[in-house]
Each structure stands twice: as structure tokens, then as C-alpha cells.
Design a protein around this motif. Structure first.
Motif, PDB file in Angstrom:
ATOM      1  N   HIS A 122       0.861  -1.172   0.000  1.00 57.22           N
ATOM      2  CA  HIS A 122       0.000   0.000   0.000  1.00 57.22           C
ATOM      3  C   HIS A 122       0.901   1.227   0.000  1.00 57.22           C
ATOM      4  O   HIS A 122       1.685   1.439   0.921  1.00 57.22           O
ATOM      5  CB  HIS A 122      -0.897  -0.015   1.235  1.00 57.22           C
ATOM      6  N   ALA A 123       0.794   2.011  -1.045  1.00 58.41           N
ATOM      7  CA  ALA A 123       1.651   3.183  -1.175  1.00 58.41           C
ATOM      8  C   ALA A 123       0.818   4.442  -0.949  1.00 58.41           C
ATOM      9  O   ALA A 123      -0.410   4.434  -1.067  1.00 58.41           O
ATOM     10  CB  ALA A 123       2.279   3.217  -2.553  1.00 58.41           C
ATOM     11  N   LEU A 124       1.531   5.517  -0.621  1.00 53.89           N
ATOM     12  CA  LEU A 124       0.878   6.810  -0.508  1.00 53.89           C
ATOM     13  C   LEU A 124       1.664   7.778  -1.374  1.00 53.89           C
ATOM     14  O   LEU A 124       2.879   7.913  -1.210  1.00 53.89           O
ATOM     15  CB  LEU A 124       0.865   7.285   0.952  1.00 53.89           C
ATOM     16  N   GLY A 125       0.997   8.425  -2.291  1.00 53.92           N
ATOM     17  CA  GLY A 125       1.675   9.348  -3.193  1.00 53.92           C
ATOM     18  C   GLY A 125       1.002  10.701  -3.171  1.00 53.92           C
ATOM     19  O   GLY A 125      -0.211  10.801  -3.036  1.00 53.92           O
ATOM     20  N   VAL A 126       1.845  11.750  -3.258  1.00 54.28           N
ATOM     21  CA  VAL A 126       1.329  13.125  -3.263  1.00 54.28           C
ATOM     22  C   VAL A 126       1.904  13.842  -4.466  1.00 54.28           C
ATOM     23  O   VAL A 126       3.069  13.648  -4.825  1.00 54.28           O
ATOM     24  CB  VAL A 126       1.722  13.850  -1.945  1.00 54.28           C
ATOM     25  N   LEU A 127       1.088  14.642  -5.109  1.00 56.02           N
ATOM     26  CA  LEU A 127       1.559  15.515  -6.179  1.00 56.02           C
ATOM     27  C   LEU A 127       1.005  16.897  -5.915  1.00 56.02           C
ATOM     28  O   LEU A 127      -0.209  17.057  -5.704  1.00 56.02           O
ATOM     29  CB  LEU A 127       1.084  14.983  -7.541  1.00 56.02           C
ATOM     30  N   VAL A 128       1.897  17.906  -5.887  1.00 56.62           N
ATOM     31  CA  VAL A 128       1.454  19.274  -5.600  1.00 56.62           C
ATOM     32  C   VAL A 128       2.143  20.241  -6.556  1.00 56.62           C
ATOM     33  O   VAL A 128       3.241  19.965  -7.047  1.00 56.62           O
ATOM     34  CB  VAL A 128       1.793  19.684  -4.139  1.00 56.62           C
ATOM     35  N   PRO A 129       1.511  21.383  -6.817  1.00 52.45           N
ATOM     36  CA  PRO A 129       2.214  22.419  -7.568  1.00 52.45           C
ATOM     37  C   PRO A 129       3.348  22.935  -6.687  1.00 52.45           C
ATOM     38  O   PRO A 129       3.205  22.946  -5.457  1.00 52.45           O
ATOM     39  CB  PRO A 129       1.151  23.504  -7.770  1.00 52.45           C
ATOM     40  N   GLY A 130       4.458  23.324  -7.301  1.00 50.68           N
ATOM     41  CA  GLY A 130       5.543  23.872  -6.497  1.00 50.68           C
ATOM     42  C   GLY A 130       6.779  22.996  -6.558  1.00 50.68           C
ATOM     43  O   GLY A 130       6.925  22.189  -7.474  1.00 50.68           O
ATOM     44  N   ASP A 131       7.653  23.185  -5.542  1.00 52.88           N
ATOM     45  CA  ASP A 131       8.923  22.480  -5.592  1.00 52.88           C
ATOM     46  C   ASP A 131       9.022  21.426  -4.497  1.00 52.88           C
ATOM     47  O   ASP A 131       8.065  21.171  -3.777  1.00 52.88           O
ATOM     48  CB  ASP A 131      10.089  23.482  -5.495  1.00 52.88           C
ATOM     49  N   ILE A 132      10.193  20.827  -4.389  1.00 55.32           N
ATOM     50  CA  ILE A 132      10.418  19.739  -3.441  1.00 55.32           C
ATOM     51  C   ILE A 132      10.001  20.114  -2.026  1.00 55.32           C
ATOM     52  O   ILE A 132       9.469  19.282  -1.287  1.00 55.32           O
ATOM     53  CB  ILE A 132      11.904  19.303  -3.473  1.00 55.32           C
ATOM     54  N   PHE A 133      10.201  21.401  -1.672  1.00 54.50           N
ATOM     55  CA  PHE A 133       9.894  21.758  -0.287  1.00 54.50           C
ATOM     56  C   PHE A 133       8.387  21.785  -0.032  1.00 54.50           C
ATOM     57  O   PHE A 133       7.926  21.498   1.066  1.00 54.50           O
ATOM     58  CB  PHE A 133      10.552  23.094   0.068  1.00 54.50           C
ATOM     59  N   ALA A 134       7.619  22.117  -1.087  1.00 44.54           N
ATOM     60  CA  ALA A 134       6.165  22.049  -0.954  1.00 44.54           C
ATOM     61  C   ALA A 134       5.748  20.608  -0.657  1.00 44.54           C
ATOM     62  O   ALA A 134       4.946  20.340   0.237  1.00 44.54           O
ATOM     63  CB  ALA A 134       5.496  22.550  -2.228  1.00 44.54           C
ATOM     64  N   ALA A 135       6.325  19.689  -1.430  1.00 43.60           N
ATOM     65  CA  ALA A 135       5.975  18.276  -1.226  1.00 43.60           C
ATOM     66  C   ALA A 135       6.478  17.786   0.122  1.00 43.60           C
ATOM     67  O   ALA A 135       5.787  17.081   0.861  1.00 43.60           O
ATOM     68  CB  ALA A 135       6.563  17.433  -2.359  1.00 43.60           C
ATOM     69  N   LYS A 136       7.693  18.205   0.459  1.00 43.94           N
ATOM     70  CA  LYS A 136       8.313  17.703   1.679  1.00 43.94           C
ATOM     71  C   LYS A 136       7.595  18.198   2.928  1.00 43.94           C
ATOM     72  O   LYS A 136       7.524  17.510   3.948  1.00 43.94           O
ATOM     73  CB  LYS A 136       9.788  18.151   1.704  1.00 43.94           C
ATOM     74  N   GLY A 137       7.019  19.398   2.840  1.00 43.93           N
ATOM     75  CA  GLY A 137       6.255  19.918   3.965  1.00 43.93           C
ATOM     76  C   GLY A 137       5.131  18.965   4.338  1.00 43.93           C
ATOM     77  O   GLY A 137       4.918  18.646   5.513  1.00 43.93           O
ATOM     78  N   TYR A 138       4.415  18.503   3.305  1.00 45.20           N
ATOM     79  CA  TYR A 138       3.325  17.542   3.571  1.00 45.20           C
ATOM     80  C   TYR A 138       3.873  16.222   4.120  1.00 45.20           C
ATOM     81  O   TYR A 138       3.320  15.620   5.029  1.00 45.20           O
ATOM     82  CB  TYR A 138       2.523  17.266   2.297  1.00 45.20           C
ATOM     83  N   LEU A 139       4.988  15.805   3.533  1.00 43.90           N
ATOM     84  CA  LEU A 139       5.551  14.523   3.936  1.00 43.90           C
ATOM     85  C   LEU A 139       5.989  14.557   5.400  1.00 43.90           C
ATOM     86  O   LEU A 139       5.723  13.633   6.170  1.00 43.90           O
ATOM     87  CB  LEU A 139       6.729  14.179   3.006  1.00 43.90           C
ATOM     88  N   GLU A 140       6.657  15.669   5.781  1.00 42.44           N
ATOM     89  CA  GLU A 140       7.130  15.761   7.171  1.00 42.44           C
ATOM     90  C   GLU A 140       5.969  15.833   8.153  1.00 42.44           C
ATOM     91  O   GLU A 140       6.006  15.213   9.220  1.00 42.44           O
ATOM     92  CB  GLU A 140       8.045  16.983   7.320  1.00 42.44           C
TER      93      GLU A 140
END
Lengths: 345, 795
Positions: B602-620
């Protein structure tokens, strides 16, 4: 000296009463009670007075000071109250403007939201949630579920094959066997998950989601199945719902039934109900008592068909979601258009 | 299965409208898809007419002007285009006002200037036959002009469209459905139409020899011979029934075989006896590659698992599936060999699949028919052959493999009263059970604990166990009306989410709470997607689970990453002016391995407009919510920007890689017509397994923390994570946390250097820390950073 004190006191009292702002009052406090003011000076100079004057002068001065302090305190409160009132009036905003910054609202997908709701109903009824592989052996998907070798859904027209022995599961039912192999009775589980059939139109997509149910115990009856599904139907479709059981056939249950729920739409005379087509009933799931042959495949794990019995059911999450929310085309669920997603969950 | 109610009522006629009969059937286990109407709806205005005269139309060569006696002393002038219409005929007339099956209403009209009141009808206009070329001429059975047409012809019937489940091939015949109607309603069931057999079983010298070699595939083969057969059209009543049942009439002999099948469920085959080479039929396995030309004039290639019927000149039929064209009945046929056989169900099923050839016959045989039915079919067919074709029956019946009439073994099953009650949860008396079973054709005998139940031949395959009998009782007793709604006692069963399930919900909710929208993507993907994601030839994610029979070639692979689904959805929305929404998916990915079943997680994937830090914010945020410690290290993925991507690791000693995060590679975004997006994907199973499910209390309130900030200048190539690692190592026990809260590069510091502002939080468990406690630790940290990175304290 006491005359002077009374004079100061009278003058100060009048000034305090007349003070119009907190700032003005503060000025008066400094003028009459501050370090350089006359009244405190008199108090500090008491020692220099003649002994017989010290008593009355000190007393009068102290009384005057205390009175003035009290008076200033009162007046300060009065003024502050008024000033706060003014401040509050100045602070008035247009409350109809939006919050700032606007907080984004996320959404679970309709399928997830629906699945969780159904899960929660069965959690409340004492069922646990089991999950199994989507890529499944023919053994679990068909053979051990008592599918005849000629059963049409085994065909390659209906079922996705990875090889002759492995398929994409066509239902969540294989988990019945896996769960029984893993744990002896009593067993009360539901199995949500993705399943696959070779079908594609407005009411069929090649992948969709089911929730399987399985209850095995010494004395689980068909009447218990009816009660369980009635509780489910009322929790999901409304407290006034009824269920209707129709005999049917599934290879892995005996007796088998299909279950209808009474229509929950408001029926307008003369208008054909788009949901139940005026039959009053909507088919929502298939169910039945677990076939003894299925138990035969797991007898060694404590499932002797002479000693235990159980019921099983399976429903489509898409169908439940579409019925409840009036979604007309199954494919909308998989387009994931933002305008669709934000309506639910 | 289409069952014309008019036909059904010949055998069982419950006093119920079709819709109610359908409901009764549905509630006792025969699923009714819908009730249709076949033929005309209003019987008014359809009458028998007598053609008094038929004269040529003055202005049209192909029309005739007829005067028709329509009864009641009334004569109607009707213009008719049929070439065969003639004075003296009895015909079917639609009078003005009649509503045709297609809904058109007949009126008074002028045809080429001549008044015409209604129509003289052809059979297709009434939907009771295929023919349009001629008018329907009724035989003179004492008919009078003006008689209602419906009394003569079945021009109107409801049709039950039934969905017969695969366990009930006995219901693939009208009489089988009549049995169910009887059981469901109690209405009388007439004797089966094959009860009185005009044929004889005492000899088998019918002039054709039958040799069954493949006895395993052909349990029974029966045949009868007919001479002096006159091929012609079937009578209107028979055609009408076939039409209503959805079968096109051909000629009387072929129609008889279809009629018998539709009534009894037993498929029949008629050979032109004179076209059987050598007057001998052999039932045998095909040779590998053997060719058969079937009725539809297709050449079929068989193998040794296909059962054929052959004569001296080779194969004539694919047994149980389709006849051959060489020996089929034709217009000049005068002798007929009527075949009714039983075939091995699984073999018919596999032959039908293998050859891609399905027929009404194979659809019945593959579900397993009782061998008894073969003679039922013969009896019925014989009656009709004699009646309708003028044939002469050759005495005797060939019956290979047959056990003689009604001498097949019948199974007897004990039905215990206690089992009925115990399984259903409702009290049903023994006598009630017996009544239900008897109505279905079972015979019952009382025993001390229940019933001994004798299963009728047509239910032999389906009813083999006590549970099957319980089902029969339950469905007739009424699983709906008679059953209470109770709940299981569920002793010891507790409904609770497993920790992993609860945490998966939590992970999704964290993202939803931050404004993301969940999507549900397809498990299938195109084999071209790996290239579009720039996966290397040896990328493990190319080890797809591959579907042998996908819906289409571009849905042949099972996905090994969620990124493709996320990109597809992003593009769908961007292309519709929605911009790129911040989305996530929580679902399975699949990787083929050496085991029987692939690896699924079971995977969890996120795609957001913006850069790595936008994605990483959600991940953290997500990882913190699950109480999972994480670390990140620069690491590339083929679909990510090589300088702006990281591996996600959780835990320590050793850290476990669970996913990736980064800017999506410009070539990938371009491939999906997108720009400037970032994404991450993690193995949620692994993350959840590492989560702290039951956190242990830590005293953070009795003594205050002490916070100090430092700014340290290091080379910009030094990762912040390395600096923090050093800080933590030097900070020792008193350092509770160290976090980067600002980064500065610019004029105030040297080129190539970067300033990291770090918040240090100190805490001791048992006392309030003072500046004196912390100062040496802080100094140690600064010293360590100087030694390790050449770090300078700033400001």
C-alpha cells in the motif's frame, strides 16, 4: 496646615470629577499625589512640624491622600469603561468578508469516504477488517470457493488472467478462505478492497471496489444475516429502510440470496423513480450461508462444516456511493476531476 | 431465457397477471430481468376476414383492391400489396383503430386514389413470423369472419425475460419454468408434454448405425428415423411461439428441434438421413487439426479434446455445440434422423471456449443436463414430426449408453429438521418442508429426525447435499417474509481497526486536513508509461504484473508506482482549466517477483504544484503525525530533478528507505503537459509498521526548556542534515532538539557559503537548566561545527 490640606483636597476632588480622559486623570494624579506634589510633601514634612501639630496634620493629610487615591481609582475605571466602549465601536469590521488567510479544505475520495462509513457500521457490529492480495490464485478466487469448472466467470472473457493459475481477483471473497486459514472461529470480518472484471460501461468499470463480510460461529443463521444487513441498510440509507431477501445462486453460499433495500428517494406521483424504477426496491448486494464445500477447504483450520456455520455477503462500494449521492456514471469516480472530488468526502 | 407467458400457461396457469407472477418467481429464486410484451398490445380491431374478391388496382400493378367480409355483416374495402392474396382466403385483418406491435395505429387511407380501411396482414406485421412477402392465410378450422384474431393466433403475449443461474439448466426450458411457477404459486402443473411417447424403445434397427467411441464424453446418444418428411413452413402457432421466445423460424423440422429445446431444455439435432454417408454415425474424439464445416459455413479446427459426430465421409457435427452443413436438413429432405444426446458438460464448455463457438445447445449442455432428458426430447419431437411434417416414424429407438427409461440412479438425501431451523434461524415444520419439496418434484419420506428426500433427475447435479435441500425449503418458504431479523451472538468478537488500518486513515486525514484531495487511480497502465517516466531498462519498477487478456493493450500492466496515476489526474484537471490540484492517492502498487503471487504494498503518493519543499512539507507533517522519525538524503530518481530529489528514510540504526520526494523532472512534466510540480511516494505499509502506536509519556512540563539560537556559516555544499547530525552528536544528553529555522546566502557572507540559523532546545529531566549549564554544551557544539565543517559562528 489642615486648612491647606482641606483646600487641596477640595480642589483635587473637583478636578478629578471633571477629568474627561484617562490621560487627564493621570496628569491630576501626578499633580496632586506625585513625588513633587504638595500633599505628599506635607506628609514628608510632618517631622518638621511642632509635635502637637504632627498628629492632626498627618491624619488629615493621610486621609486626603487615601480619599484622592480612591477617587482617582474610581474615576479611572469609569473613564476606562467609556474609552473601551469607544474603542470597541471603532473596531467594528465587515464580518461578511472571508477568513484570512483562507484555509484549504481537502477531501477524501467519495469511494474512500463511503468505504470508511461502511467499515464503521460493521466495526460497530463487531466485525474486524481484513485485507488480502488483489492479484490472487485461481485456487482462492475460484476453486476453493466452489466455482464449477464450467462457471462462466472463470472464462477469459470475464476475468483478467496473469497466467493460468493467477488472476486479478474478481471479488473480495478469496479473503474468506485466507482469513479462515489464519484464524479459527468465531470469525467476524469484513474485507474491503479493489477487484477486477472485464467489463466497461456506465455501470461497470474493469476495476471497482467491494466489501465482503464473513461471520462464522456455531450458530450464525440466515436470520442473523438478515438482521445484520438490515442494520447496515438503515445505517447507510436511513433509519426507515427495510431490506428484502430474494433467493439467488452463488457457488460459495447455500442458500444464496440477493438483497434489496427499500427505495430512499422521495417518490413523486406520475414521475418514474430514476433509482428504483418504481419497483420500490434497489438491489444492493449478494449474500448467503457459507457453502459447506467452502468450509471443506479449510476444515483442518477448525472449520468443520458439521460443527460451525456462517454467513457471507459482498457489496459494491461504487454502487452504494452512486445510489446514495445520485452519481449517474461510474466512470466519473475514476476521472478524478477536481470539480467532482470537492463535492464529497 | 425468454419465456412467453402464453406458452407457459399451457402447463401452469396461476391466476396472476404477468408482473405478479414475475414477482412470485423472483421471490422464490428465479430472477426476472424484466417483463416484456411481444406482439400487439390491444387485441381490439384484429379479426379474421374472408376475402370476397381481389381485383387489380386501377393505378398500381402491385396492389390489389380486396373486398373482405370482416364479420357482423360488414364488408371492408382493403388495398393489399401481397401477391398471394385471392378471393376465398381466410386472412388476418387489422381494422382501422388497430395498434400494430410497432405502435403505429391503422386508419382509413387512400392508396393510389382507392380507399382502404385497414390492412390484410402478413405474419411479420404481427411479429408472429419472419415472412413479409405473403399475406397470412389461415386454415379453415371452422373460422368465421369477424372472429377475434387472438383466439386463432397467439398475437399477443407477455414474455418473462429470465436470468437463469448456471446451477439451474432445468429452467432453460418452458416446462422447467412451469415447475417453478407451480412451486411458487401452487397453481396446478399439467403433465409434461413428453409423457405420452408415440415412439417405441423395444428395437434399434432404424436403418442407421450409431457407434459411440468416446463414451466418456457422450454418456447417452439416442436417435430416431423418420421417412416421408415434407419440409415446409411451420404452422403459425408454432412460429409465433418461437418468435416470442426469440428464435427465428426456418422450416418445420428445424423449428421442431428448436421448439423441443425451448420447451424441454434438451437440445436436438436433425440430420438429413439420406446425406449420412454410409448410414453410420460415429461419436469420437477429433484428430488434432481435424476440420469441420459447421452450419454457419465456417471451417472449425478441432483437437483431440473435441468430440465429433462423423459419418463415412468425415465429421458432420461438433457434438453438442453445432451441426455441420453437409448433413443438415434441406428443402428436398425426405428422411430425417433425429438426435437427442447427453454430453460431458466440462468438455462442451471447453470446446465452446476453444472454438469461440457458443450456441443455444452448448449453453445448455455445458451446464449439465440429465440423460433422462434425451428421451423426453425424442418423445416430444416425435409427436411434432408426425403432426406437422406428415412423417412416418421408423419403429424403434437407438439408445447408446442409455439405462432405459427412468432407471437412472436417483440420490436420496436426509434433511434433518434441526438443520433447517439451525441454518435458517426460523422454525419450519417437517410437513412444511415436505410440501415445499414435493411441489418442486422431490419425493419425501418421513424419518425420525427429518425427511429422506429423493432428488428428481433434472435437479441431480444441483441438489447433492443437505444444505442444497435447506435452500430449496428456504426459497419456497420465503426467505424474506418468513425470516426474522436477528443479530449474531458474536461471542468474543470485537470490532476494532487494526493499528495499521487506523494509522493509514490518520495519514490520509493529515493530508486532507491540509487541503489535499484524494484521487483513486487505475491499477492498470500502459506498457509505454515506464518510458514516459524515464525508468531505466533495469529499473526494478519495470517488473510489472502483466495481464494476459487486458481490456486494451494500453491497460496491460499493473502499476508499480502511483506517480503515473497522479500525473494522469493532474493533466486531466490542468487540461480542463482547473490548474494542477494538490492531490494524493492511497493505494496498492504491484511488483512481479519469483513467487506465485507478486509483491503488493500500500503506497501513498502526493503531487502538488511547487517544488520539493512544498511536497516535503506535507511529507514531514505526515511522518510526524504518525510519530515516525525520518531523514532525507539527496538521491535521484529517473523521473525527478536530479538536483532536487531525495530518498526518504525512516528510523535509525539502520535507517530504512521508504520512498522518494522531489521536483518532478522537467522532461516528465513536459510529457504530461504540466509544469513545476513536485511529488513524493512512500511505502505506507513500511511507514505504518515503524510508527509509534502507543507513545510513552515524557515529562515535558515540570521543568522549562531553555532555547538558544545560533547562526553558523558553512560551505553551501554541506547539507543541513549533516550539520544537525553534528550538532546533535555534540549536544549530548541536554540537547532536546535542534532545528534549522532559517537559511541565508548573500552579501553579508562569503560567496559559496551559507548561513544556517539553528534553534537549540535544551532540557533536563529533573531540574531547571541555567545559562551556566548550557554554555559549555553550546561551546562544544560550535567547536564541533568548526572542526567538522569549518563552520563559523555568525553575529
Amino acid at each position: 496646615m489642615t486648612g491647606r490640606i482641606a483646600e487641596l483636597r477640595g480642589e483635587a476632588e473637583a478636578a478629578i470629577a471633571a477629568a474627561a480622559t484617562s490621560a487627564e486623570l493621570e496628569e491630576l494624579r501626578v499633580r496632586y499625589l506625585g513625588r513633587k506634589a504638595e500633599l505628599p510633601n506635607i506628609l514628608r514634612g510632618i517631622a518638621a512640624l511642632a509635635p502637637e501639630q504632627r498628629g492632626p496634620t498627618g491624619k488629615a493629610a493621610n486621609q486626603a491622600r487615601q480619599a484622592l487615591e480612591a477617587l482617582i481609582g474610581q474615576r479611572a475605571e469609569q473613564l476606562a469603561g467609556g474609552e473601551l466602549e469607544e474603542q470597541l465601536q471603532r473596531d467594528v469590521v465587515d464580518v461578511t468578508l472571508p477568513g484570512a488567510p483562507p484555509q484549504p479544505v481537502g477531501h477524501l475520495h467519495l469511494l474512500t469516504a463511503t468505504r470508511r462509513e461502511i467499515e464503521d457500521v460493521f466495526l460497530g457490529l463487531g466485525f474486524r477488517i481484513a485485507e488480502g492480495p488483489e492479484v490472487e490464485t485461481v485456487y482462492y478466487n475460484f476453486d476453493a470457493l466452489n466455482f464449477d469448472v464450467t462457471h462462466p466467470t472463470r472464462g477469459r472473457a470475464d476475468t483478467f488472467y496473469v497466467n493460468d493459475d493467477v488472476v486479478l481477483r474478481t471479488h473480495t471473497s478469496p479473503m474468506q478462505l485466507r482469513a479462515m486459514e489464519a484464524e479459527p472461529p468465531p470469525l467476524y470480518i469484513i474485507v474491503p478492497g479493489r477487484v477486477y472484471r472485464r467489463d466497461s460501461d456506465a455501470t461497470h468499470t474493469p476495476q471497482f471496489h467491494q466489501i465482503e463480510g464473513l461471520a462464522v460461529d456455531e450458530d450464525v443463521t440466515l436470520a442473523d444475516l438478515k438482521g445484520t444487513l438490515l442494520a447496515f441498510a438503515r445505517a447507510i440509507f436511513g433509519r426507515d429502510r427495510e431490506v428484502r431477501l430474494r433467493p439467488h445462486f452463488f457457488p460459495f453460499t447455500e442458500p444464496s440470496i440477493e438483497v434489496d433495500v427499500s427505495c430512499f428517494m422521495a417518490h413523486v406521483p406520475g414521475e418514474r423513480c430514476r433509482v428504483c424504477k418504481d419497483t420500490g426496491w434497489i438491489e444492493i448486494l449478494g449474500a448467503g450461508m457459507v457453502d459447506p464445500n467452502v468450509f471443506g477447504y479449510v476444515a483442518e483450520y477448525g472449520y468443520d462444516p458439521e460443527r460451525i456455520q456462517g454467513f457471507a455477503f459482498g457489496m459494491g462500494i461504487e454502487r452504494i456511493a452512486m445510489l446514495r449521492h445520485g452519481v449517474p456514471d461510474l466512470r466519473l469516480l475514476y476521472d478524478n476531476d477536481a470539480r467532482f472530488l470537492e463535492q464529497f468526502g | 431465457m425468454r419465456v412467453p407467458v402464453e406458452w407457459l400457461r399451457e402447463y401452469c396457469a396461476p391466476d396472476l397477471p404477468a408482473a405478479e407472477l414475475a414477482t412470485r418467481l423472483a421471490m422464490t429464486g428465479t430472477e426476472v430481468d424484466r417483463v416484456e410484451h411481444h406482439g400487439v398490445r390491444e387485441l381490439d380491431h384484429f379479426v379474421v376476414g374472408h376475402v370476397l374478391s381481389a381485383e387489380q388496382h386501377p393505378d398500381a400493378d402491385r396492389l390489389k383492391v380486396c373486398v373482405v367480409d370482416v364479420g357482423g355483416g360488414e364488408q371492408a374495402q382493403i388495398v393489399c400489396g401481397a401477391p398471394n392474396v385471392a378471393a376465398g382466403q381466410l386472412v388476418a385483418v387489422g381494422r382501422p383503430g388497430a395498434v400494430m406491435p410497432d405502435g403505429t395505429k391503422l386508419g382509413r387511407a387512400k392508396l393510389r386514389g382507392v380507399a382502404s380501411a385497414g390492412m390484410i396482414l402478413a405474419e411479420d406485421e404481427l411479429a408472429i413470423g419472419p415472412d413479409h412477402s405473403e399475406t397470412l392465410v389461415l386454415s379453415d378450422d371452422g373460422l368465421q369472419p369477424g372472429d377475434p384474431l387472438a383466439a386463432v393466433l397467439p398475437i399477443s403475449t407477455d414474455v418473462l425475460e429470465l436470468e437463469i443461474t448456471p446451477n439451474r439448466p432445468d429452467c432453460l426450458g418452458v416446462y422447467g419454468v412451469a415447475r417453478e411457477a407451480h412451486a411458487a404459486t401452487g397453481a396446478r402443473l399439467r403433465a409434461a408434454p413428453w409423457e405420452d411417447d408415440p415412439g417405441s424403445l423395444d428395437r434399434d434397427d432404424i436403418g442407421v448405425e450409431i457407434a459411440v467411441e468416446a463414451t466418456d464424453l457422450c454418456p447417452r446418444f439416442t436417435a430416431r428415423a423418420f421417412h416421408d418428411v415434407r419440409i415446409g413452413p411451420s404452422p403459425p402457432w408454432l412460429k409465433a411461439r418461437l418468435m416470442a421466445a426469440g428464435q427465428r423460424p426456418i422450416n418445420n423440422v428445424v423449428d421442431i428441434t428448436n421448439y423441443v429445446m425451448l420447451l424441454s431444455g434438451q437440445p436436438m439435432h436433425a440430420f438429413d438421413l439420406d446425406r449420412i454417408e454410409g448410414r453410420r454415425l460415429v461419436v469420437r474424439r477429433a484428430a488434432d487439426g481435424e476440420q469441420v464445416v459447421t452450419l454457419d459455413e465456417q471451417t472449425r479446427i478441432a483437437d483431440a479434446d473435441v468430440c465429433l459426430i462423423a459419418d463415412a465421409a468425415g465429421p458432420t457435427s461438433i457434438a453438442g455445440v453445432m451441426g455441420g452443413n453437409r448433413s443438415e436438413v434441406q428443402d428436398d429432405t425426405t428422411s430425417v434422423l433425429m438426435e437427442a444426446a447427453s454430453w460431458d458438460a466440462p468438455n462442451i464448455h471447453s470446446t465452446s471456449l476453444k472454438l469461440g463457438l457458443r450456441s443455444e445447445a452448448s449453453g445448455r449442455f455445458e451446464k449439465g443436463l440429465a440423460p433422462e432428458q434425451a428421451l423426453d426430447g425424442q418423445a416430444l419431437a416425435t409427436k411434432l414430426m408426425l403432426e406437422l411434417t406428415g412423417a412416418r416414424l421408423v419403429p424403434g429407438t437407438v439408445d447408446v449408453g442409455g439405462a432405459g427409461a427412468d432407471s437412472y440412479a436417483r440420490s436420496v438425501i436426509r434433511l434433518r429438521d434441526a438443520q433447517v431451523v439451525g441454518l435458517l434461524g426460523v422454525a419450519i415444520t417437517r410437513s412444511q418442508s415436505a410440501l415445499h419439496l414435493q411441489r418442486l418434484g422431490f419425493e419425501t419420506a418421513e424419518r425420525p429426525d427429518g425427511l429422506d428426500v429423493n432428488v428428481p433427475s433434472w435437479r441431480r447435479n444441483d441438489v447433492t447435499r443437505e444444505a442444497d435441500l435447506v435452500e430449496e425449503v428456504a426459497r419456497l418458504h420465503g426467505v424474506n417474509d418468513q425470516l426474522p431479523a436477528t443479530l449474531p451472538r458474536r461471542r468474543g468478537a470485537i470490532g476494532v481497526l487494526a493499528p495499521a488500518q487506523r494509522l493509514r486513515r490518520r495519514a490520509e486525514d493529515v493530508l486532507v486536513g491540509r487541503g489535499l484531495r484524494e484521487i483513486v487511480g487505475w491499477s492498470f497502465e500502459s506498457p509505454t508509461r515506464d518510458d514516459r517516466l524515464r525508468l531505466a531498462a533495469d529499473d526494478p519498477r519495470r517488473a510489472h504484473v502483466v495481464i494476459e487478456n487486458p481490456m486494451s493493450e494500453d491497460a496491460a500492466n499493473m502499476r508499480s508506482t502511483l506517480l503515473g496515476s497522479l500525473l494522469d489526474v493532474a493533466r486531466h484537471n490542468a487540461a480542463r482549466g482547473q490548474g494542477v490540484p494538490a492531490i494524493f492517492e492511497s493505494g496498492r502498487v504491484y511488483l512481479a517477483g519469483s513467487a506465485t503471487l507478486p509483491h503488493e504494498h500500500h503506497a501513498l503518493g502526493v503531487l502538488v504544484p511547487g517544488d520539493i519543499f512544498a511536497a516535503k512539507g506535507y511529507l514531514e507533517a505526515l511522518l510526524r503525525a504518525l510519530r515516525v522519525t525520518s531523514s532525507f538524503a539527496a538521491a535521484s530518481q529517473p523521473f525527478l530533478h536530479p538536483g532536487r530529489s531525495a530518498a526518504v528514510r525512516i528510523g535509525s540504526r539502520p535507517a530504512q528507505a521508504v520512498g522518494w520526494v522531489g521536483d518532478v523532472h522537467p522532461l516528465v512534466t513536459r510529457e504530461w503537459d504540466l509544469e513545476a510540480i513536485a511529488a513524493f511516494e512512500i511505502d505506507l505499509d513500511a511507514v505504518v509498521a515503524a510508527a509509534r502506536v502507543v507513545p510513552e509519556y515524557e515529562d515535558l512540563t515540570s521543568f522549562p526548556e531553555l532555547r538558544e539560537d545560533i547562526a553558523i556559516v558553512v560551505d553551501e555544499t554541506v547539507p543541513a542534515a549533516a550539520v544537525l547530525d553534528a550538532v546533535r552528536a555534540a549536544g549530548g544528553r541536554l540537547l532536546a532538539r535542534a532545528e534549522v529555522f532559517d537559511v541565508y546566502r548573500g552579501e553579508q557572507i562569503a560567496t559559496g557559503r551559507t548561513s544556517l540559523a539553528i534553534a537549540l532546545t535544551f532540557r533536563a529531566r529533573e531540574r531547571t537548566l541555567t545559562d551556566e549549564d548550557v554554555a559549555p554544551v553550546r561551546a562544544k557544539i560550535v567547536e564541533r561545527l568548526r572542526e567538522q565543517f569549518g563552520g563559523e559562528l555568525r553575529g
